[in-house]
Design a protein around this motif. Structure first.
Motif, short mmCIF file in Angstrom:
data_model
loop_
_atom_site.label_atom_id
_atom_site.label_comp_id
_atom_site.label_asym_id
_atom_site.label_seq_id
_atom_site.Cartn_x
_atom_site.Cartn_y
_atom_site.Cartn_z
N ASN A 61 0.84 -1.19 0.00
CA ASN A 61 0.00 0.00 0.00
C ASN A 61 0.88 1.25 0.00
N ILE A 62 0.54 2.22 -0.85
CA ILE A 62 1.22 3.52 -0.83
C ILE A 62 0.16 4.61 -0.78
N PHE A 87 -0.96 -1.12 -4.37
CA PHE A 87 -2.22 -0.38 -4.25
C PHE A 87 -1.86 1.06 -3.91
N ILE A 88 -2.19 1.97 -4.83
CA ILE A 88 -1.71 3.35 -4.77
C ILE A 88 -2.88 4.31 -4.67
N LEU A 150 -9.34 -3.04 -6.20
CA LEU A 150 -9.48 -1.97 -5.21
C LEU A 150 -9.13 -2.50 -3.84
N ARG A 151 -8.26 -1.78 -3.15
CA ARG A 151 -8.06 -2.04 -1.74
C ARG A 151 -8.60 -0.84 -0.99
N VAL A 152 -9.51 -1.08 -0.08
CA VAL A 152 -10.13 0.03 0.65
C VAL A 152 -9.06 0.72 1.49
N PRO A 153 -8.96 2.05 1.40
CA PRO A 153 -7.84 2.80 1.98
C PRO A 153 -7.43 2.42 3.40
N THR A 154 -8.36 2.39 4.32
CA THR A 154 -8.00 2.11 5.71
C THR A 154 -8.17 0.65 6.09
N GLY A 155 -8.64 -0.16 5.15
CA GLY A 155 -8.91 -1.57 5.44
C GLY A 155 -10.29 -1.80 6.02
N HIS A 206 3.69 -2.29 3.19
CA HIS A 206 3.52 -0.87 2.88
C HIS A 206 4.79 -0.30 2.26
N ALA A 207 4.59 0.68 1.38
CA ALA A 207 5.72 1.43 0.84
C ALA A 207 5.52 2.93 1.07
N SER A 208 4.65 3.25 2.02
CA SER A 208 4.48 4.63 2.47
C SER A 208 5.60 4.96 3.45
#
Length: 249
Positions: A61-62, A87-88, A150-155, A206-208
């Motif tokens: 996730n980014i 997932f960006i 789609l990955r929901v932003p916050t899960g 994660h890559a954030s």
């Protein structure tokens, strides 16, 4: 004869009691299983995928940040990992078109993480739709084609989120293994959280910029998991319809 009926009555009560206990035990186990995999679905409606049956999917996730994504991409290339899914968020992609281009160039898959990294369970369906479509518009401008995941932003999501995603032709992807790398528990803990993964698992990384230890953990993660199956994109994992979903009625 009276003795016979008395014995049978007692026996029937015992059997009934066993049936009732068994029912509630099964219900408890079933509920516990559902709560351990936070994925929702409806009986006849859209569902979220959390696992497949072939390969292992590394997903990243980014949502924000300027520092961690590029080193992680370089590390994956160094480790010869040729398949992964990123997932960006649309807002991040707008600010980092060069990195989006690099992700595509390396052959990695891109999925939608919404635009503003908002909690969809706090939003009306029309707002969810707008957020997803805004991100999709960004991807189109950056020439990222065929974004179907789609990955929901916050899960966090619910049935309304699944319905909106389905109406847009998107498959919601959760995960079966959580590295918890964003909590920065130490590289050994991240590795330990992931190394139990097996064929069919979708791994959350994660890559954030919040994930400060992920790059350092990747060599051991990749080394361990390579012995359990090939790395595949999420789309490849689910291409034959063998993905697993969870049902909430």
């Amino acid at each position: 004869m009276n003795v016979f009926y008395t014995v049978n009555a007692k026996r029937m009560k015992q059997i009934s009691l066993v049936i009732v206990i068994s029912f509630f035990t099964a219900l408890f186990v079933y509920s516990s299983t559902l709560s351990s995999v936070p994925v929702f679905g409806t009986k006849d409606g859209p569902k979220a995928i959390y696992k497949g049956e072939k390969g292992i999917a590394l997903t990243f996730n980014i949502g924000w940040g300027d520092e961690k994504a590029k080193p992680i991409l370089e590390e994956l290339k160094k480790l010869n990992v040729q398949s992964a899914t990123f997932f960006i968020s649309g807002s991040w992609a707008e600010r980092h078109p060069d990195l989006v281009e690099q992700i595509v160039k390396e052959g990695y898959e891109i999925g939608n993480l919404g635009y503003a990294y908002s909690d969809y369970t706090d939003m009306e369906p029309n707002k969810i739709r707008q957020d997803i479509m805004k991100a999709d518009t960004v991807f189109e401008k950056l020439n990222v084609k065929d974004v179907k995941l789609l990955r929901v932003p916050t899960g966090h999501f619910d049935k309304e989120t699944l319905k909106v995603a389905d109406s847009l032709g998107l498959t919601v992807v959760h995960w079966s293994v959580d590295s918890k790398d964003w909590t920065n528990p130490g590289t050994e803990a991240i590795i330990e959280n992931v190394t139990g993964a097996k064929k069919g698992d979708i791994i959350l990384l994660h890559a954030s910029d919040s994930a400060k230890q992920t790059k350092k953990a990747l060599p051991d993660i990749v080394k361990t998991l390579k012995g359990k199956g090939s790395f595949v994109s999420v789309s490849d994992m689910i291409s034959n319809g063998d993905a697993k979903t969870n049902l909430i009625q």
